[in-house]
Structure formats: structure tokens, C-alpha cells
Motif scaffolding. Structure first.
Motif, PDB file in Angstrom:
ATOM      1  N   ILE A   1       0.849  -1.184   0.000  1.00  0.00           N
ATOM      2  CA  ILE A   1       0.000   0.000   0.000  1.00  0.00           C
ATOM      3  C   ILE A   1       0.886   1.237   0.000  1.00  0.00           C
ATOM      4  O   ILE A   1       1.563   1.527   0.988  1.00  0.00           O
ATOM      5  CB  ILE A   1      -0.942   0.010   1.218  1.00  0.00           C
ATOM      6  N   ASP A   2       0.901   1.949  -1.121  1.00  0.00           N
ATOM      7  CA  ASP A   2       1.659   3.190  -1.243  1.00  0.00           C
ATOM      8  C   ASP A   2       0.813   4.323  -0.682  1.00  0.00           C
ATOM      9  O   ASP A   2      -0.403   4.374  -0.896  1.00  0.00           O
ATOM     10  CB  ASP A   2       1.998   3.440  -2.718  1.00  0.00           C
ATOM     11  N   THR A   3       1.448   5.250   0.032  1.00  0.00           N
ATOM     12  CA  THR A   3       0.711   6.323   0.692  1.00  0.00           C
ATOM     13  C   THR A   3       1.396   7.661   0.461  1.00  0.00           C
ATOM     14  O   THR A   3       2.600   7.718   0.224  1.00  0.00           O
ATOM     15  CB  THR A   3       0.626   6.067   2.219  1.00  0.00           C
ATOM     16  N   PRO A   4       0.637   8.757   0.538  1.00  0.00           N
ATOM     17  CA  PRO A   4       1.251  10.078   0.419  1.00  0.00           C
ATOM     18  C   PRO A   4       2.284  10.301   1.529  1.00  0.00           C
ATOM     19  O   PRO A   4       2.168   9.741   2.617  1.00  0.00           O
ATOM     20  CB  PRO A   4       0.063  11.033   0.576  1.00  0.00           C
ATOM     21  N   GLY A   5       3.292  11.120   1.213  1.00  0.00           N
ATOM     22  CA  GLY A   5       4.337  11.389   2.202  1.00  0.00           C
ATOM     23  C   GLY A   5       3.793  12.088   3.437  1.00  0.00           C
ATOM     24  O   GLY A   5       2.837  12.866   3.375  1.00  0.00           O
ATOM     25  N   ILE A   6       4.396  11.791   4.567  1.00  0.00           N
ATOM     26  CA  ILE A   6       3.978  12.366   5.845  1.00  0.00           C
ATOM     27  C   ILE A   6       5.052  13.333   6.323  1.00  0.00           C
ATOM     28  O   ILE A   6       6.230  12.982   6.415  1.00  0.00           O
ATOM     29  CB  ILE A   6       3.793  11.265   6.909  1.00  0.00           C
ATOM     30  N   LYS A   7       4.652  14.561   6.618  1.00  0.00           N
ATOM     31  CA  LYS A   7       5.610  15.546   7.133  1.00  0.00           C
ATOM     32  C   LYS A   7       5.831  15.336   8.632  1.00  0.00           C
ATOM     33  O   LYS A   7       6.952  15.303   9.122  1.00  0.00           O
ATOM     34  CB  LYS A   7       5.097  16.959   6.869  1.00  0.00           C
ATOM     35  N   GLU A   8       4.732  15.209   9.355  1.00  0.00           N
ATOM     36  CA  GLU A   8       4.801  14.985  10.795  1.00  0.00           C
ATOM     37  C   GLU A   8       3.899  13.813  11.147  1.00  0.00           C
ATOM     38  O   GLU A   8       2.926  13.538  10.452  1.00  0.00           O
ATOM     39  CB  GLU A   8       4.347  16.229  11.568  1.00  0.00           C
ATOM     40  N   PHE A   9       4.223  13.137  12.250  1.00  0.00           N
ATOM     41  CA  PHE A   9       3.388  12.010  12.668  1.00  0.00           C
ATOM     42  C   PHE A   9       2.919  12.264  14.091  1.00  0.00           C
ATOM     43  O   PHE A   9       3.621  11.993  15.056  1.00  0.00           O
ATOM     44  CB  PHE A   9       4.165  10.695  12.589  1.00  0.00           C
TER      45      PHE A   9
END
Length: 307
Positions: free
Chosen positions: A232-240
Motif C-alpha cells: 500500500i503506497d501512501t502520500p508522504g507524511i511531514k509529521e506524525f
């Protein structure tokens, strides 16, 4: 019909029903598990759907209970959360030494989220061909020394250049449903294209001005391995940002602390400054890495500020 959501575009979903892929929309609003969600349906969800009369499309009638999911706080809506993906066998966090550099704090927040649902995690260090200098070598050594003893495999790859990338990955991903996550620009889509060429995910160069990643994946999407399993490819995350966790529960999601829980003098010990705290004792004895303990404190204090 029962199917699994393989792509979410916000208003329409692609659902795989056996060998068919059907475009479907939601019927009304769904309230789930007292969660305020920006996305009521996530990639990986199993749903019940019905074909629309005289149409090739379908309507999603119900979302089946999730076995697990990776979730984070919404960056746009206060008090809302966003489910990244659900019903996973494992999560793969792609990290890089530079352009962009992945912080240990980001890694630890991601691992707290996966640990909270018992989802195994793998760390993939990408762009190994760009490794240079003592600082970057030291960062890589820290990654191995901190996380491998905790049971998190660390794989070193160069998604653009490794000739044996698939053979290196297959033992970890074959037959499993795996989330691929990480900052924008770490090479998630490049890695996916190397493993599943049919995916043909867009990739872009890192921004030269900011040395940060550029979003290429707009929506989460599931791709299938010919050998079995899916990614599952996902959009990049800046903060978690992790969801609210009770202060006495947080240590349960740090494996190195979890093994000592129940040995402290007080049952509700937060492992900060209480007398008779075995976790602090083990930290001083070297059983718990100082970086990880600092991440624990940072998350703990962040949660305190939201109470």
C-alpha cells in the motif's frame, strides 16, 4: 458483495471484489468507534457493497470491523484523525539520511502507532548510494544499534540502483499486506516501482531549494505482488502526531520498557521521577537507549499538553 478497498480518492473508491475492480461511492455518513476521521474509509478496509441499478458502479453499504490500522492526527482538522491504511500484516517505514533526513523522533512516533495495534514494523534505509561522511555513517550505525535489538529489522537499499532489490525484499513482503510509509522524498514510489513495475507510480526529484521531498503520491493505493501479497503506497507524511495515549499506557508501546512493566513500585508509574521506578533504573544500567527514552519523554509531554 464483499470487497477490499484498494484506492481512495476521497469521494470515490476502487474496491476489489474477487477478480473484479469496481468503482464505488459511500452511502451516507459513517460514524466509527467514536473516532473523528477525515477519511471514513481507508485503503485496506473490507466493505459490503451493492451494484447500482443499470450502472457499472456500486454503493458501499457497510464497513466491516478492522483488525488493525495505522492512524495519525490530522494536520488540517483539529481533534480529527486520519487512518493511513487498515487490516495490515506489517508496516514498512522508509527512512533516509538526508534530503530529507528522517529524525529518530519521527521513527519512534510511527513505531508507537504500529505497536499500539501489534503491527510488526520494518525500517528500510533508502539512498544508501548517497551515504558519505562521518555524520551519516554515525546516523546509520545508530539506526542499527537502536532498533534491531528491539525486533525491528533494518534493511539498507538503494531503490534506484540495487539490482537485487526484489530478492532482498521478497522474504519480508511475500504473502503479506504491507503499508509503505515515510516522509515525502524518501523514495517510497521509486521503491514500489522497483518491486512492482506495473505500478508505474510518479516520482520526482527532491527540491533543490529546500532539500525536502515533493509529494508525488496523492492518494493511498494498493498494488499486488505477482508472488502474492500487496503493498500500500501512501502520500508522504511531514509529521506524525499520535493519538491521545494515557500516560501510564505509553510505555506499553516501547518494547524495551514493556518487558519491565509491573516491576515498578507504583502501578501507575510514568517512569519519569517516581521512586522505585525499574524503567529508569534499567535506563541507567544501559538496557534502554537514551535516544528512545528521550522520545518517550517528548511524546509523554506532548500528550500532557493536550490534556
Amino acid at each position: 458483495m464483499k470487497g477490499r478497498v484498494i484506492k481512495s480518492t476521497g469521494s470515490w473508491y476502487l474496491v476489489k471484489v474477487e477478480e473484479l475492480v469496481i468503482s464505488a461511492r459511500l452511502k451516507g455518513k459513517f460514524k466509527q468507534e467514536d473516532l473523528k476521521l477525515t477519511n471514513p474509509i481507508a485503503v485496506g478496509d473490507w466493505v459490503e457493497l451493492e451494484k447500482e441499478e443499470g450502472q457499472e458502479t456500486a454503493v458501499i453499504q457497510d464497513i466491516l470491523p478492522r483488525e488493525n490500522y495505522v492512524i495519525r492526527k490530522s494536520t488540517r482538522k483539529q481533534h480529527f484523525s486520519h487512518i493511513i491504511a487498515s487490516n495490515l500484516d506489517q508496516a514498512i517505514l522508509v527512512i533516509t539520511m538526508k534530503k530529507p533526513r528522517t529524525s529518530l523522533g519521527f521513527i519512534d512516533r510511527f513505531l508507537v502507532s504500529t505497536e499500539s495495534f501489534g503491527i510488526p514494523a520494518i525500517l528500510v534505509v533508502n539512498k544508501m548510494d548517497q551515504l558519505e561522511g562521518e555524520d551519516e555513517t554515525s546516523w546509520l550505525q545508530d539506526i542499527h544499534e537502536i532498533y534491531e535489538p528491539l525486533g525491528y529489522p533494518v534493511l539498507e537499499v538503494s531503490a534506484l540502483k540495487d539490482q537485487d532489490l526484489k530478492s532482498k525484499f521478497l522474504p519480508y513482503i511475500q504473502g503479506k499486506s504491507s503499508l509503505i510509509s515515510g516522509h515525502s522524498g524518501v523514495g517510497k514510489s521509486t521503491l514500489l516501482n522497483a518491486l512492482i513495475p506495473e505500478a508505474k507510480q510518479d516520482t520526482k526529484e527532491i527540491s533543490g531549494y529546500s532539500a525536502k521531498g515533493v509529494h508525488t503520491t496523492t492518494f493511498a493505493e494498493m498494488f499486488f505482488l505477482p508472488e502474492g501479497g500487496d503493498l500500500i503506497d501512501t502520500p508522504g507524511i511531514k509529521e506524525f502526531g499520535i493519538l491521545d495515549v494515557e500516560e501510564f499506557e505509553l510505555s506499553h508501546y516501547f518494547p524495551e520498557m514493556r518487558q519491565f512493566l509491573g516491576e515498578c513500585k507504583y502501578n501507575n508509574c510514568t517512569h519519569v521521577n517516581e521512586p522505585g521506578c525499574v524503567v529508569v533504573q534499567k535506563l541507567e544500567e544501559g538496557y534502554i537507549h537514551p535516544y528512545r527514552y528521550q522520545s518517550y519523554l517528548n511524546i509523554l509531554h506532548e500528550e500532557d499538553s493536550h490534556r
